[in-house]
Design an enzyme around this catalytic site. Structure first.
Site, PDB file in Angstrom:
ATOM      1  N   PRO A  61       0.815  -1.218   0.000  1.00 42.91           N
ATOM      2  CA  PRO A  61       0.000   0.000   0.000  1.00 42.91           C
ATOM      3  C   PRO A  61       0.842   1.260   0.000  1.00 42.91           C
ATOM      4  O   PRO A  61       0.308   2.370  -0.115  1.00 42.91           O
ATOM      5  CB  PRO A  61      -0.781  -0.117   1.320  1.00 42.91           C
TER       6      PRO A  61
ATOM      7  N   THR B 222       1.185  -5.805   2.664  1.00 43.05           N
ATOM      8  CA  THR B 222       2.399  -5.650   3.471  1.00 43.05           C
ATOM      9  C   THR B 222       2.185  -4.497   4.456  1.00 43.05           C
ATOM     10  O   THR B 222       1.574  -3.481   4.118  1.00 43.05           O
ATOM     11  CB  THR B 222       3.646  -5.397   2.605  1.00 43.05           C
TER      12      THR B 222
ATOM     13  N   SER C  36       2.757  -4.033  -6.698  1.00 39.33           N
ATOM     14  CA  SER C  36       3.684  -3.096  -6.065  1.00 39.33           C
ATOM     15  C   SER C  36       4.587  -2.510  -7.134  1.00 39.33           C
ATOM     16  O   SER C  36       4.354  -2.703  -8.326  1.00 39.33           O
ATOM     17  CB  SER C  36       4.554  -3.881  -5.077  1.00 39.33           C
ATOM     18  N   GLY C  37       5.655  -1.858  -6.673  1.00 38.64           N
ATOM     19  CA  GLY C  37       6.742  -1.506  -7.578  1.00 38.64           C
ATOM     20  C   GLY C  37       7.805  -2.589  -7.502  1.00 38.64           C
ATOM     21  O   GLY C  37       7.542  -3.698  -6.994  1.00 38.64           O
ATOM     22  N   ASP C  38       9.016  -2.265  -7.977  1.00 36.33           N
ATOM     23  CA  ASP C  38      10.063  -3.289  -8.048  1.00 36.33           C
ATOM     24  C   ASP C  38      10.699  -3.609  -6.690  1.00 36.33           C
ATOM     25  O   ASP C  38      11.411  -4.599  -6.562  1.00 36.33           O
ATOM     26  CB  ASP C  38      11.146  -2.842  -9.035  1.00 36.33           C
TER      27      ASP C  38
ATOM     28  N   GLY D 145       3.370   0.312  -8.403  1.00 33.49           N
ATOM     29  CA  GLY D 145       4.295   1.250  -7.773  1.00 33.49           C
ATOM     30  C   GLY D 145       4.776   2.261  -8.782  1.00 33.49           C
ATOM     31  O   GLY D 145       4.207   2.384  -9.869  1.00 33.49           O
TER      32      GLY D 145
ATOM     33  N   GLY E 191       8.122   2.330  -9.962  1.00 32.18           N
ATOM     34  CA  GLY E 191       8.999   1.603 -10.883  1.00 32.18           C
ATOM     35  C   GLY E 191       8.442   0.199 -11.035  1.00 32.18           C
ATOM     36  O   GLY E 191       8.407  -0.553 -10.065  1.00 32.18           O
TER      37      GLY E 191
ATOM     38  N   ARG F 160       8.812  11.418 -11.522  1.00 33.46           N
ATOM     39  CA  ARG F 160       9.837  11.943 -10.628  1.00 33.46           C
ATOM     40  C   ARG F 160      11.252  11.561 -11.092  1.00 33.46           C
ATOM     41  O   ARG F 160      12.207  12.287 -10.876  1.00 33.46           O
ATOM     42  CB  ARG F 160       9.577  11.511  -9.184  1.00 33.46           C
TER      43      ARG F 160
HETATM   44  N1  LIG Z   1       3.126  -0.994   4.639  1.00 35.07           N
HETATM   45  C1  LIG Z   1       4.300  -0.463   4.284  1.00 35.07           C
HETATM   46  N2  LIG Z   1       4.731   0.693   4.838  1.00 35.07           N
HETATM   47  C2  LIG Z   1       5.894   1.240   4.475  1.00 35.07           C
HETATM   48  N3  LIG Z   1       6.722   0.729   3.552  1.00 35.07           N
HETATM   49  C3  LIG Z   1       6.348  -0.422   2.966  1.00 35.07           C
HETATM   50  C4  LIG Z   1       5.123  -1.073   3.296  1.00 35.07           C
HETATM   51  N4  LIG Z   1       5.011  -2.186   2.541  1.00 35.07           N
HETATM   52  C5  LIG Z   1       6.133  -2.223   1.779  1.00 35.07           C
HETATM   53  N5  LIG Z   1       6.935  -1.172   2.013  1.00 35.07           N
HETATM   54  C6  LIG Z   1       8.189  -0.794   1.361  1.00 35.07           C
HETATM   55  O1  LIG Z   1       7.887   0.068   0.263  1.00 35.07           O
HETATM   56  C7  LIG Z   1       9.043   0.123  -0.558  1.00 35.07           C
HETATM   57  C8  LIG Z   1       8.710   0.552  -1.985  1.00 35.07           C
HETATM   58  O2  LIG Z   1       7.834  -0.339  -2.526  1.00 35.07           O
HETATM   59  P1  LIG Z   1       7.801  -0.795  -4.045  1.00 35.07           P
HETATM   60  O3  LIG Z   1       9.160  -0.884  -4.574  1.00 35.07           O
HETATM   61  O4  LIG Z   1       6.959  -1.975  -4.069  1.00 35.07           O
HETATM   62  O5  LIG Z   1       7.124   0.401  -4.767  1.00 35.07           O
HETATM   63  P2  LIG Z   1       7.795   1.476  -5.712  1.00 35.07           P
HETATM   64  O6  LIG Z   1       6.709   2.377  -6.086  1.00 35.07           O
HETATM   65  O7  LIG Z   1       8.540   0.911  -6.851  1.00 35.07           O
HETATM   66  O8  LIG Z   1       8.825   2.092  -4.819  1.00 35.07           O
HETATM   67  P3  LIG Z   1       9.093   3.584  -4.679  1.00 35.07           P
HETATM   68  O9  LIG Z   1       7.736   4.224  -4.484  1.00 35.07           O
HETATM   69  O10 LIG Z   1       9.976   3.616  -3.458  1.00 35.07           O
HETATM   70  O11 LIG Z   1       9.746   3.964  -5.941  1.00 35.07           O
HETATM   71  C9  LIG Z   1       9.671  -1.241  -0.440  1.00 35.07           C
HETATM   72  O12 LIG Z   1      11.017  -1.078  -0.100  1.00 35.07           O
HETATM   73  C10 LIG Z   1       8.911  -1.919   0.713  1.00 35.07           C
HETATM   74  O13 LIG Z   1       9.786  -2.472   1.654  1.00 35.07           O
END
Ligand SMILES: Nc1ncnc2c1ncn2[C@@H]1O[C@H](COP(=O)(O)OP(=O)(O)OP(=O)(O)O)[C@@H](O)[C@H]1O
Length: 521
Positions: free
Chosen positions: A151, A182, A207-209, A240, A242, A310
């Protein structure tokens, strides 16, 4: 139609849920046409189910955007790829399929008919099996999925995207879904580490990567890491900022289209990269970077609300500053010039000598009993640099970028020579002092797949590298990115682990990339 060769139940390429249909796979004598009520006919053609029904002309059924090929208003052709499920209940035939509502979105749709003659039920049963065999050629039905929804990633939309766009497709396809949101950073790693790997076929990250990065590392911490990484396929529904894994595997940033791809995907081995900093060791599936790309990944938290824009914004901000990121770099080079890389790519991609996924999997299975990851061939940063490595000091380095997959985002095929399972990493570096105009030209060339041939791009295929970064005068902190996640600012060493991981991808959708362009054409 040729039926698949029999596979043992211990075969991880065979979803146990699919075995119930195995006895129906002998469909050679099954007729391709099924007569149903309303004087309609369901016909199994080469690539599609064709419904011929005069009633369609009056049903007001919209064949959206022409994406479902229709030969006339009384026929409807549904590609097998879009068929999600089919059942015969008494004399009622129901077919669930994915209907494209735009180029980037699908939703489940249903067709129901009653058999014209109830006594044809046994034939209809075989017909349904034949339809499902065609719909799931190269894949398996009803996969057991552990879904992890983050989320926090990107703009925080993953729960909504999953519930509204992805889950309906997975459910319509009969996947067994165990979804979990998560709750904290590192949670996905804990879940993957503690997962009963015999209960699932894949971990689907919405999610993202960052989440698949955690998942690969969690599987690597299982008691039998090589078995866990081989058996559990990892895949991504974009949620996410990425979403490179989904783009590379299934060629999409759409959650619903990715869900359809996951339903129809084949298991395939993926090289992973072992990154060590002293005794600390993590796995990377996507990239390692130091310089402008790493900073854009990691030092743009304040503009998270921009989503994927971004990265572009951060890139331009740094570009105008002609920023350098000094380092000493040592590399175990496999192919160092672009002509050889192009030729080797063609051989590996189109040479036809590669082993099948199933053969590759049986080779990997031999290591199932091992309780550790593969040994590091080249040691760590604490060891001397091997003699046959090439070491260069780069005081003016602008970008050090090592990748394992072609796309780092939808419009950024940075590594056109990357192959998922070639046992090599792709590395390029670019000088930080090149002119601003040249830098902008480089950036534009990425989207056009002309980046590889730019003279400022020093591109190699490698087996391992060591990076010892240093801060430039006045620089307060350094950012090293592994799969978009920040690691300690300290020397690191990385080496390829051929075929250590497993992913779900649709051949021809994601990994379909034409490689480095031929500049003579
Ligand atoms: N409930 C949560 N609260 C805070 N962080 C979380 C939670 N669940 C997962 N995360 C963390 O969020 C981070 C970013 O997630 P993810 O890579 O899936 O998305 P993203 O959009 O690609 O990342 P970012 O937004 O950082 O670029 C991961 O490192 C993960 O550990």
């Amino acid at each position: 139609m040729a039926s698949d060769p029999p596979r043992s139940l211990s075969d991880p390429f065979m979803d146990p849920a699919a075995s119930e249909h195995a006895e129906d796979s002998n469909v050679g004598s099954t007729p391709s046409e099924l007569q149903v009520d309303r004087n309609a006919c369901l016909s199994l053609r080469e690539d599609a189910l064709v419904v011929s029904d005069a009633g369609l002309a009056h049903s007001g059924r919209k064949i959206c955007c022409g994406l479902i090929p229709s030969t006339s208003s009384t026929t409807l052709a549904i590609p097998y790829y879009n068929i999600l499920d089919a059942t015969l209940d008494g004399s009622e035939v129901s077919i669930k399929h994915a209907l494209f509502t735009s180029k980037t979105a699908v939703r489940p749709a249903y067709i129901t008919y009653t058999l014209a003659d109830k006594s044809t039920a046994p034939t209809a049963k075989a017909w349904v099996s034949r339809l499902l065999a065609s719909a799931y050629r190269g894949s398996v039905r009803a996969r057991r999925l552990k879904v992890l929804i983050n989320p926090h990633g990107g703009k925080g939309l993953a729960p909504k995207l999953y519930a509204q766009e992805a889950e309906p497709i997975l459910k319509a396809a009969g996947c067994e879904i165990d979804a979990e949101t998560t709750t904290h950073s590192g949670h996905a790693l804990e879940i993957a580490r503690d997962l009963d790997i015999d209960k699932y076929d894949a971990i689907v990250c919405c999610s993202g990567d960052g989440t698949p990065h955690e998942v690969f590392n969690g599987l690597a911490q299982q008691a039998y890491p090589r078995r866990a990484l081989r058996k559990i396929a990892v895949t991504l529904i974009p949620g996410g900022s990425g979403n490179a894994l989904a783009i590379n595997l299934n060629g999409t940033t759409s959650p619903s289209v990715a869900a359809l791809a996951i339903v129809k995907a084949a298991r395939m081995p993926l090289d992973l990269v072992s990154v060590s900093q002293g005794e600390k060791r993590i796995l990377s599936f996507l990239s390692q970077s130091w310089g402008i790309v790493a900073e854009c990944d990691l030092d743009t938290e304040d503009i998270r609300w921009m989503g994927s824009a971004r990265f572009t914004f951060g890139f331009f901000k740094r570009l105008v500053g002609k920023t350098v990121y000094p380092a000493e770099v040592s590399v175990k080079v496999e192919y160092g010039d672009k002509d050889t890389i192009r030729a080797e790519y063609k051989k590996a991609r189109y040479g036809g000598a590669g082993e099948s996924s199933a053969d590759a999997d049986h080779a990997r299975e031999l290591h199932d009993d091992e309780t550790t990851l593969p040994k590091l061939i080249y040691g760590t940063v604490n060891d001397p640099v091997p003699e046959d490595w090439v070491t260069t000091d780069m005081p003016d380095l602008g970008n050090f970028f090592c990748g394992n997959l072609v796309h780092m985002s939808a419009d950024a095929p940075f590594f056109p020579a990357a192959l998922p399972n070639d046992g090599l990493m792709d590395l390029f570096d670019v000088d930080g002092t090149i002119g601003r105009l040249a830098a902008i030209k480089l950036m534009v060339s990425i989207e056009q797949n002309q980046f590889f041939d730019q003279p400022d791009v020093h591109y190699k295929k490698i087996k391992a590298f060591r990076l010892s970064p240093r801060l430039r005068p006045g620089q307060k902190q350094g950012f090293i990115s592994v799969d978009g996640e920040r690691i300690d600012f300290a020397p690191l060493q990385a080496e390829i682990m051929p075929g250590l991981g497993t992913v779900l991808g649709v051949p021809g959708k994601g990994f379909h990339f034409d490689g480095p362009q031929d500049p003579t054409r």
